[in-house]
Design an enzyme around this catalytic site. Structure first.
Site, PDB file in Angstrom:
ATOM      1  CE  LYS A  38      13.072  15.293  -7.058  1.00 17.26           C
ATOM      2  NZ  LYS A  38      14.012  15.507  -8.171  1.00 17.26           N
ATOM      3  NE  ARG A  77      13.526  24.563 -13.988  1.00 14.49           N
ATOM      4  CZ  ARG A  77      14.354  23.895 -14.777  1.00 14.49           C
ATOM      5  NH1 ARG A  77      14.372  24.116 -16.076  1.00 14.49           N
ATOM      6  NH2 ARG A  77      15.183  23.005 -14.260  1.00 14.49           N
TER       7      ARG A  77
HETATM    8  N1  BES Z   1      15.266  19.745  -6.369  1.00 12.04           N
HETATM    9  C1  BES Z   1      15.568  19.184  -7.619  1.00 12.04           C
HETATM   10  C2  BES Z   1      17.038  19.311  -7.983  1.00 12.04           C
HETATM   11  C3  BES Z   1      17.984  18.426  -7.232  1.00 12.04           C
HETATM   12  C4  BES Z   1      18.087  17.084  -7.535  1.00 12.04           C
HETATM   13  C5  BES Z   1      18.820  18.969  -6.285  1.00 12.04           C
HETATM   14  C6  BES Z   1      18.993  16.299  -6.860  1.00 12.04           C
HETATM   15  C7  BES Z   1      19.732  18.178  -5.630  1.00 12.04           C
HETATM   16  C8  BES Z   1      19.817  16.843  -5.919  1.00 12.04           C
HETATM   17  C9  BES Z   1      14.776  19.906  -8.707  1.00 12.04           C
HETATM   18  O1  BES Z   1      13.505  20.307  -8.357  1.00 12.04           O
HETATM   19  C10 BES Z   1      14.631  18.946  -9.829  1.00 12.04           C
HETATM   20  O2  BES Z   1      13.984  17.957  -9.648  1.00 12.04           O
HETATM   21  N2  BES Z   1      15.227  19.264 -10.973  1.00 12.04           N
HETATM   22  C11 BES Z   1      15.183  18.424 -12.104  1.00 12.04           C
HETATM   23  C12 BES Z   1      14.994  19.311 -13.293  1.00 12.04           C
HETATM   24  C13 BES Z   1      14.723  18.553 -14.559  1.00 12.04           C
HETATM   25  C14 BES Z   1      13.363  17.868 -14.498  1.00 12.04           C
HETATM   26  C15 BES Z   1      14.780  19.521 -15.725  1.00 12.04           C
HETATM   27  C16 BES Z   1      16.491  17.662 -12.191  1.00 12.04           C
HETATM   28  O3  BES Z   1      17.546  18.244 -11.882  1.00 12.04           O
HETATM   29  O4  BES Z   1      16.452  16.486 -12.497  1.00 12.04           O
HETATM   30 MN    MN Z   2      12.064  18.813  -8.670  1.00  6.90          MN
END
Ligand code: BES
Ligand code: MN
Ligand code: ZN
Length: 491
Positions: free
Chosen positions: A275, A349
């Site tokens: 990230k 997931r």
């Molecule tokens: N935990 C995150 C989702 C999230 C991001 C929750 C910001 C709250 C605030 C999750 O694991 C994630 O990183 N999801 C990705 C999925 C994508 C790579 C398909 C996302 O939402 O960017």
């Molecule tokens: Mn994630």
């Protein structure tokens, strides 16, 4: 906070602080009217002069009102009478709770449940009031203790009402406790709140509650069960994953249990698909799904609801490392399906699909997973609603209804088959990302592949689980929704 009932008249009760509510454009009612009369119209004069505001969530502290025994009176505004509803009522109670937390008094007598709210009965009003006062009264102190000159939170609150409201009081206390547990776990830093820590907290909880038991699965057992997807997520972390299974028996052996499954990613760096640095720290909240199903479990057990409940927590940390899983990896899963990992940041997931497959063995009456699953959910619904996804219209209705009653609202997103094609890949049964469009829904679609023939719903709480403006932290949502859902499932 110790909570009790006391039906002494508001003008005669001895308390450091009496809390009453007033509305705009309406005559004073209940306790506020009684105080006004006892003080020779002092309260209405203060309202007329603008010294006491009836605006939404306004708080005014009055001292030494004649004719009233209480040392102080906290007057809380609820806004316009004709627009007063459950949401405004709850916010008003929360405002009172927050005021009391920040003030020197450590005891109060609360008379807010006397206000009429839509068609809700006195039991609902009191329960929500107790919950909200306790919620407002929460302060995170674990890694930053209060200094001696800072105001303490309330040690005790009494609520106006007689013994007929004792069940409502107990429920409010139970909800408050469950929500607190969820917030505390959410707020803890990721160097403390590791998968092992989460498992230990669950163990302590199960020991302290009646009719509860716990089982904690470690890596070896998970590997034997074939939980390759969950284990892949944790591969790059020095903190090994745990699968926690909490059980509460409130309805006897023959009743099918409700199953709650929580995403417990104790820290989500994104893994090799790292990230960006901005607000990565917020990903300590990525275990809020777990925290809230644990909190709902606690609330349910404290209320000794007549249901059976199983809470399953997939606790794992997502880190980049030489051993970490990578984009392009094809991994297995407990269900036997193969998954092409195209983004290691879509880890929730993966952890959940194995926890869901594992949960089949409980033959659930319904199974609900709760997860901070997608940023796309925040884009779709913002911070005010949890997203509810299910193919079962009746289950969607039950959950959304529970959220309305608890003022912890959910909103439905579709899970139509049309979206499934976004998960196709030539290299495995599915890929773990569905691209830009409808990111919250394709995450739900991914999970749906593991829950065919189950009465299943997915709740994405990425927007509702925490507030990062200022210092609020974890909200404890959707403990209220889940607990209400279980309250409504008793026969
Ligand atoms: N935990 C995150 C989702 C999230 C991001 C929750 C910001 C709250 C605030 C999750 O694991 C994630 O990183 N999801 C990705 C999925 C994508 C790579 C398909 C996302 O939402 O960017
Ligand atoms: Mn994630
Ligand atoms: Zn995540």
């Amino acid at each position: 906070m110790k909570a009790t009932l006391d039906n002494t008249s508001p003008i005669q009760i001895e308390t450091p602080c009496l809390v009453v509510g007033i509305l705009e454009d309406a005559p004073l009612q209940g306790p506020a009217a009684a105080i006004d009369e006892a003080s020779g119209g002092r309260l209405s004069r203060l309202i007329d002069s603008g010294d006491v505001e009836p605006d939404r969530n306004a708080t005014t502290l009055l001292h030494g009102l004649p004719g009233v025994t209480a040392e102080r009176i906290l007057v809380v505004g609820g806004g316009q009478a004709k627009r007063f509803d459950r949401v405004r009522y709850l916010n008003m109670c929360l405002a009172a709770g927050k005021f009391l937390r920040g003030h020197a008094v450590t005891e109060a007598h609360v008379c807010l449940a006397e206000l009429p709210v839509e068609a809700f009965d006195a039991g609902w009003r009191l329960r929500q009031c107790v919950f909200a006062i306790d919620h407002g009264n929460y302060v995170y102190v674990t890694t930053k203790p209060l200094k001696s000159d800072m105001p303490r939170p309330l040690a005790a609150a009494s609520f106006h009402g007689g013994p007929e409201l004792s069940e409502a009081l107990d429920q409010g206390v139970a909800l408050g406790a469950g929500s607190r547990t969820a917030r505390e776990l959410g707020n803890l830093p990721p160097n403390i709140c590791t998968p092992a820590y989460l498992a230990q907290e669950c163990t302590n909880l199960a020991r302290s509650l009646e009719n509860c038991s716990i089982e904690v699965l470690k890596r070896k057992q998970m590997a034997e069960l074939g939980m390759d997807a969950l284990l892949a997520v944790g591969q790059g972390s020095d903190h090994p994953a745990r699968l926690v299974v909490l059980r509460y028996d409130g309805a006897g052996k023959d009743a099918q249990p409700y199953v709650l499954v929580g995403k417990g990613v104790t820290f989500d760096t994104g893994g090799i698909s790292l990230k960006p640095r901005e607000s990565m720290d917020e990903m300590k909240f990525d275990m809020c799904g777990a925290a809230t199903v644990i909190g709902a479990f606690e609330a349910c057990a404290r209320m000794q609801l007549k249901v059976n409940l199983v809470t399953v927590v997939a606790a794992v940390e997502n880190m980049p490392d030489g051993k970490a899983y990578r984009p392009g990896d094809v991994i297995g899963s407990m269900a036997g399906k193969t998954i092409e990992v195209l983004n290691t940041d879509a880890e929730g997931r993966l952890a959940l699909c194995d926890a869901l497959t594992y949960s089949r063995r409980f033959d659930p009456a319904a199974i609900i997973d709760v997860a901070t699953l997608t940023g796309a959910c925040v884009v779709a619904l913002g911070h005010h609603a949890s997203a509810v996804m299910t193919k079962h219209d009746d289950l969607a209705e039950e959950l959304i209804q529970a959220g309305n009653t608890a003022v912890d609202r959910g909103w439905r997103l579709p899970l139509w088959e049309d979206y499934q094609s976004q998960l196709k890949t030539p290299f495995a049964d599915m890929k773990n990302v569905g691209g830009m469009p409808a990111g919250a829904i394709t995450a739900g679609c991914f999970l749906s592949k593991f829950t065919r023939d189950l009465r299943w719903a997915h709740v994405d709480i990425a927007g509702s689980a925490w507030k990062w403006n200022g210092n609020e932290g974890a909200t404890g949502r959707p403990v209220g929704l889940l607990a209400q859902y279980l309250i409504d499932r008793q026969d």
